[in-house]
Design a protein around this motif. Sequence first.
Motif, PDB file in Angstrom:
ATOM      1  N   THR A   6      13.389  12.837   0.744  1.00  0.00           N
ATOM      2  CA  THR A   6      13.582  11.670   0.393  1.00  0.00           C
ATOM      3  C   THR A   6      12.853  11.192  -1.143  1.00  0.00           C
ATOM      4  O   THR A   6      12.023  11.523  -1.075  1.00  0.00           O
ATOM      5  CB  THR A   6      13.086  10.478   1.380  1.00  0.00           C
ATOM      6  OG1 THR A   6      11.670  10.509   1.379  1.00  0.00           O
ATOM      7  CG2 THR A   6      13.549  10.751   2.798  1.00  0.00           C
ATOM      8  N   THR A   8      11.563   7.976  -3.943  1.00  0.00           N
ATOM      9  CA  THR A   8      11.144   6.642  -3.809  1.00  0.00           C
ATOM     10  C   THR A   8      10.835   6.603  -5.198  1.00  0.00           C
ATOM     11  O   THR A   8       9.854   7.031  -5.538  1.00  0.00           O
ATOM     12  CB  THR A   8      10.459   6.335  -2.795  1.00  0.00           C
ATOM     13  OG1 THR A   8      10.677   6.615  -1.433  1.00  0.00           O
ATOM     14  CG2 THR A   8      10.325   4.863  -2.867  1.00  0.00           C
ATOM     15  N   PRO A  11       7.542   2.876  -5.354  1.00  0.00           N
ATOM     16  CA  PRO A  11       6.925   2.392  -4.053  1.00  0.00           C
ATOM     17  C   PRO A  11       6.241   1.264  -4.053  1.00  0.00           C
ATOM     18  O   PRO A  11       6.070   0.395  -5.107  1.00  0.00           O
ATOM     19  CB  PRO A  11       6.151   3.799  -3.995  1.00  0.00           C
ATOM     20  CG  PRO A  11       6.448   4.701  -4.685  1.00  0.00           C
ATOM     21  CD  PRO A  11       7.063   3.942  -6.111  1.00  0.00           C
ATOM     22  N   ILE A  42       9.992   5.924   1.550  1.00  0.00           N
ATOM     23  CA  ILE A  42       8.834   6.443   2.394  1.00  0.00           C
ATOM     24  C   ILE A  42       9.153   5.850   3.784  1.00  0.00           C
ATOM     25  O   ILE A  42       8.893   6.663   4.692  1.00  0.00           O
ATOM     26  CB  ILE A  42       7.751   5.536   1.819  1.00  0.00           C
ATOM     27  CG1 ILE A  42       7.297   6.473   0.349  1.00  0.00           C
ATOM     28  CG2 ILE A  42       6.421   5.893   2.771  1.00  0.00           C
ATOM     29  CD1 ILE A  42       6.402   5.565  -0.276  1.00  0.00           C
ATOM     30  N   ASN A  43       9.755   4.919   4.101  1.00  0.00           N
ATOM     31  CA  ASN A  43       9.890   4.234   5.240  1.00  0.00           C
ATOM     32  C   ASN A  43      10.981   5.221   6.089  1.00  0.00           C
ATOM     33  O   ASN A  43      10.831   5.498   7.315  1.00  0.00           O
ATOM     34  CB  ASN A  43      10.687   3.077   5.391  1.00  0.00           C
ATOM     35  CG  ASN A  43       9.824   1.841   4.589  1.00  0.00           C
ATOM     36  OD1 ASN A  43       8.627   2.052   4.483  1.00  0.00           O
ATOM     37  ND2 ASN A  43      10.367   0.771   4.163  1.00  0.00           N
ATOM     38  N   ARG A  46       9.503   8.458   7.102  1.00  0.00           N
ATOM     39  CA  ARG A  46       8.589   8.247   8.348  1.00  0.00           C
ATOM     40  C   ARG A  46       9.582   8.164   9.507  1.00  0.00           C
ATOM     41  O   ARG A  46       9.010   8.794  10.530  1.00  0.00           O
ATOM     42  CB  ARG A  46       8.013   6.780   8.406  1.00  0.00           C
ATOM     43  CG  ARG A  46       6.780   6.753   7.240  1.00  0.00           C
ATOM     44  CD  ARG A  46       5.989   5.507   6.873  1.00  0.00           C
ATOM     45  NE  ARG A  46       5.311   5.240   8.171  1.00  0.00           N
ATOM     46  CZ  ARG A  46       4.797   4.290   8.757  1.00  0.00           C
ATOM     47  NH1 ARG A  46       4.795   3.142   7.795  1.00  0.00           N
ATOM     48  NH2 ARG A  46       3.790   4.034   9.396  1.00  0.00           N
ATOM     49  N   LEU A  57       8.845  13.996   0.655  1.00  0.00           N
ATOM     50  CA  LEU A  57       8.671  12.694   0.073  1.00  0.00           C
ATOM     51  C   LEU A  57       8.400  13.255  -1.505  1.00  0.00           C
ATOM     52  O   LEU A  57       7.392  13.603  -1.601  1.00  0.00           O
ATOM     53  CB  LEU A  57       7.485  11.806   0.278  1.00  0.00           C
ATOM     54  CG  LEU A  57       7.434  11.412   1.796  1.00  0.00           C
ATOM     55  CD1 LEU A  57       6.542  10.368   1.973  1.00  0.00           C
ATOM     56  CD2 LEU A  57       8.945  10.775   2.259  1.00  0.00           C
ATOM     57  N   LEU A  61       4.756   7.641  -8.286  1.00  0.00           N
ATOM     58  CA  LEU A  61       3.950   7.051  -7.699  1.00  0.00           C
ATOM     59  C   LEU A  61       2.579   6.753  -8.391  1.00  0.00           C
ATOM     60  O   LEU A  61       2.013   7.567  -9.313  1.00  0.00           O
ATOM     61  CB  LEU A  61       3.163   7.770  -6.462  1.00  0.00           C
ATOM     62  CG  LEU A  61       2.038   7.452  -5.340  1.00  0.00           C
ATOM     63  CD1 LEU A  61       2.807   6.346  -4.690  1.00  0.00           C
ATOM     64  CD2 LEU A  61       1.633   8.195  -4.547  1.00  0.00           C
ATOM     65  N   PHE A  69      -1.442   5.659  -0.015  1.00  0.00           N
ATOM     66  CA  PHE A  69      -0.148   6.393   0.237  1.00  0.00           C
ATOM     67  C   PHE A  69      -0.370   7.858   0.782  1.00  0.00           C
ATOM     68  O   PHE A  69       0.001   8.138   1.439  1.00  0.00           O
ATOM     69  CB  PHE A  69       0.574   6.535  -1.241  1.00  0.00           C
ATOM     70  CG  PHE A  69       0.964   5.029  -1.339  1.00  0.00           C
ATOM     71  CD1 PHE A  69       2.464   4.749  -0.978  1.00  0.00           C
ATOM     72  CD2 PHE A  69       0.502   4.267  -2.448  1.00  0.00           C
ATOM     73  CE1 PHE A  69       2.950   3.540  -1.411  1.00  0.00           C
ATOM     74  CE2 PHE A  69       0.917   2.890  -2.627  1.00  0.00           C
ATOM     75  CZ  PHE A  69       2.336   2.633  -2.286  1.00  0.00           C
ATOM     76  N   PHE A  73       0.735   9.583   4.102  1.00  0.00           N
ATOM     77  CA  PHE A  73       1.360  11.034   4.040  1.00  0.00           C
ATOM     78  C   PHE A  73       0.636  12.054   4.780  1.00  0.00           C
ATOM     79  O   PHE A  73       1.181  12.756   5.613  1.00  0.00           O
ATOM     80  CB  PHE A  73       1.548  11.508   2.736  1.00  0.00           C
ATOM     81  CG  PHE A  73       2.237  10.479   1.734  1.00  0.00           C
ATOM     82  CD1 PHE A  73       2.849   9.406   2.313  1.00  0.00           C
ATOM     83  CD2 PHE A  73       1.908  10.700   0.507  1.00  0.00           C
ATOM     84  CE1 PHE A  73       3.655   8.595   1.610  1.00  0.00           C
ATOM     85  CE2 PHE A  73       2.763   9.703  -0.540  1.00  0.00           C
ATOM     86  CZ  PHE A  73       3.579   8.781  -0.090  1.00  0.00           C
ATOM     87  N   LEU A  78       3.712  14.138   6.518  1.00  0.00           N
ATOM     88  CA  LEU A  78       4.791  14.080   5.493  1.00  0.00           C
ATOM     89  C   LEU A  78       4.343  14.886   3.986  1.00  0.00           C
ATOM     90  O   LEU A  78       2.965  14.833   3.699  1.00  0.00           O
ATOM     91  CB  LEU A  78       5.069  12.722   4.993  1.00  0.00           C
ATOM     92  CG  LEU A  78       5.425  11.725   6.083  1.00  0.00           C
ATOM     93  CD1 LEU A  78       5.415  10.343   5.841  1.00  0.00           C
ATOM     94  CD2 LEU A  78       6.763  12.152   6.484  1.00  0.00           C
ATOM     95  N   ASP A  80       3.844  15.606   0.510  1.00  0.00           N
ATOM     96  CA  ASP A  80       3.752  14.838  -0.651  1.00  0.00           C
ATOM     97  C   ASP A  80       4.239  15.576  -1.902  1.00  0.00           C
ATOM     98  O   ASP A  80       3.199  16.481  -2.301  1.00  0.00           O
ATOM     99  CB  ASP A  80       2.309  14.261  -0.589  1.00  0.00           C
ATOM    100  CG  ASP A  80       2.313  13.434  -2.052  1.00  0.00           C
ATOM    101  OD1 ASP A  80       2.946  13.210  -2.900  1.00  0.00           O
ATOM    102  OD2 ASP A  80       0.941  13.149  -2.066  1.00  0.00           O
TER     103      ASP A  80
END
Length: 321
Positions: A6, A8, A11, A42-43, A46, A57, A61, A69, A73, A78, A80
């Motif tokens: 994903t 983003t 964020p 991020i959503n 998760r 992810l 950032l 964050f 993670f 997750l 990173d």
Amino acid sequence: MARILTITLNPALDLSVETPDLALGRVNSTGRTHIEPAGKGINLGRVLKRLGHEVVLSGLLGADNAGPFERLFADEGLEDRFVRVPGDSRTNIKLAEQGGRVTDLNGVSFDTPADAASRLQFRLAGLIDDCNAIVIAGSLPRGWAPAQLAELIRFCQRGGAPVWLDASGDALTAGIEARPFGVKPNHEELAEWAGRPLPNLTAQADAGRQLQQSGIAHVVISRGGDGVLWLNPRRDLLARAPQVPVTSTVCAGDTLLAGLIHGELSGLDDHTCLQQATALSAECVRHFGVGHPDADDIEQLQQQTRVTPWPDTELSGEASS
């Protein structure tokens, strides 16, 4: 399970505030408050992790407030692979009134450095070939042009995995030009893209089919309390979610798309896929944050979610109301 990336680009730290009906210009008392790192990608990540997938992810950032964050993670397992840029990721305020109305106060993002796009592509080059699906989701930070989003989609398509887009406004319009595998606008975002009111399901479906005719296989239209319309190459389906108490709708769309991608990658039939995703989204609106696939009553919510073919639906008056 699958490996999913994903992305983003913008964020945020989301401060969600539960409140009675707001009285503008006056002192208001709040109920529960909740702050956590967020952003659509991020959503999504998760929820997909909770559904058993390996999640990577990436995106941009802000380096100056990356700590919350990074802790999230690590806590949720997750991977990173964000590119750090100077400045703070924005802070958003979500005011959730008792009647279900949500007011967003979105903060200002960091300024995107001139080399951010090339740095991100360099980071993604080692990831896109090893993923089963890619999702680019959310708004654009200051200095990231909509045309660059289309370029990012095309870059990710080189890996061969299906690329989904969840964006709005100019970002959605530009992203569509790159012909992603699927898009997930809500009915208001779809109307903005179409440039005309879409007052009913028929109008929304017609606009969604315009997107399909342009080369986008899957169009998922989230309709708030009225459910979900999923236009796909196999058959079009309409889902109506069970009635649940609404605390916050902030993460409902992200949870819905995560559930749908999970079903697609898990080989579920279309009916079951949409039923489970819609039920998970209904579970999400009962609380702050993303949906919980392990909620005690998730199977009951799935059983209460009605999925029918569209337009051959038994829902009286739905086609024109």
